[in-house]
Motif scaffolding. Structure first.
Motif, PDB file in Angstrom:
ATOM      1  N   TYR A  53    -115.288  12.238 -76.345  1.00  0.00           N
ATOM      2  CA  TYR A  53    -115.567  13.238 -77.383  1.00  0.00           C
ATOM      3  C   TYR A  53    -114.290  13.625 -78.132  1.00  0.00           C
ATOM      4  N   ARG A  56    -113.492  10.799 -80.457  1.00  0.00           N
ATOM      5  CA  ARG A  56    -114.471  10.786 -81.552  1.00  0.00           C
ATOM      6  C   ARG A  56    -114.149  11.860 -82.588  1.00  0.00           C
ATOM      7  N   ASP A  57    -113.714  13.038 -82.110  1.00  0.00           N
ATOM      8  CA  ASP A  57    -113.461  14.162 -83.006  1.00  0.00           C
ATOM      9  C   ASP A  57    -112.114  14.076 -83.717  1.00  0.00           C
ATOM     10  N   PHE A 103    -125.368  11.812 -77.188  1.00  0.00           N
ATOM     11  CA  PHE A 103    -124.293  10.934 -77.638  1.00  0.00           C
ATOM     12  C   PHE A 103    -124.650   9.470 -77.370  1.00  0.00           C
TER      13      PHE A 103
END
Length: 108
Positions: A53, A56-57, A103
Motif C-alpha cells: 500500500y 502504491r500510494d 485490493f
C-alpha cells in the motif's frame, strides 16, 4: 531511459521484500510492476500488505493477480492436503482485511 523494478512471488516474505524495495529505491527507481503471489507461506501478511500500500500510494505501481490471489479471493484450499504449508496459507487468509481483499480484486 526509465528503469522499472519487476517483483513477483513475495509470498509474504516481508523481510526479503523490504530489502528488495530498499535496494530498488536506493537506485532511484520509482516504477514497480508486481506479478502476483503477494502473500503465501511466510509469516508477515499484514506487514507485506502495508508495504504494498505504501508503494502504491507513493510510486507508479502496476499489480497483476497471481494464482495465490485467486485462492484468497475464492478461498478454496481443498487442492492441498493438510500440512504446514496449508496451515500457513490458512493463517495468511485469516489475516486479510476487507481492504486487502478489495485490493486483490482490482489487480489485473
Amino acid at each position: 531511459m526509465r528503469e522499472i523494478a519487476v517483483l513477483s512471488d513475495i509470498h509474504g516474505n516481508y523481510n526479503a521484500f523490504e530489502r528488495c524495495v530498499s535496494y530498488i529505491l536506493e537506485r532511484g527507481i520509482q516504477t514497480f510492476i508486481f506479478l502476483g503471489d503477494y502473500l503465501g507461506e511466510m509469516p508477515y501478511p499484514q506487514k507485506t500488505m502495508k508495504l504494498l500500500y505504501e508503494l502504491r500510494d507513493s510510486y507508479e505501481c502496476y499489480f497483476i493477480r497471481g494464482n495465490k490471489e485467486n485462492y484468497w479471493l475464492n478461498y478454496d484450499f481443498s487442492w492441498k492436503e493438510k500440512s504446514s504449508v496449508t496451515g500457513a496459507l490458512y493463517y495468511a487468509y485469516h489475516s486479510l482485511t476487507a481492504e486487502d481483499l478489495g485490493f486483490l480484486k482490482v489487480c489485473r
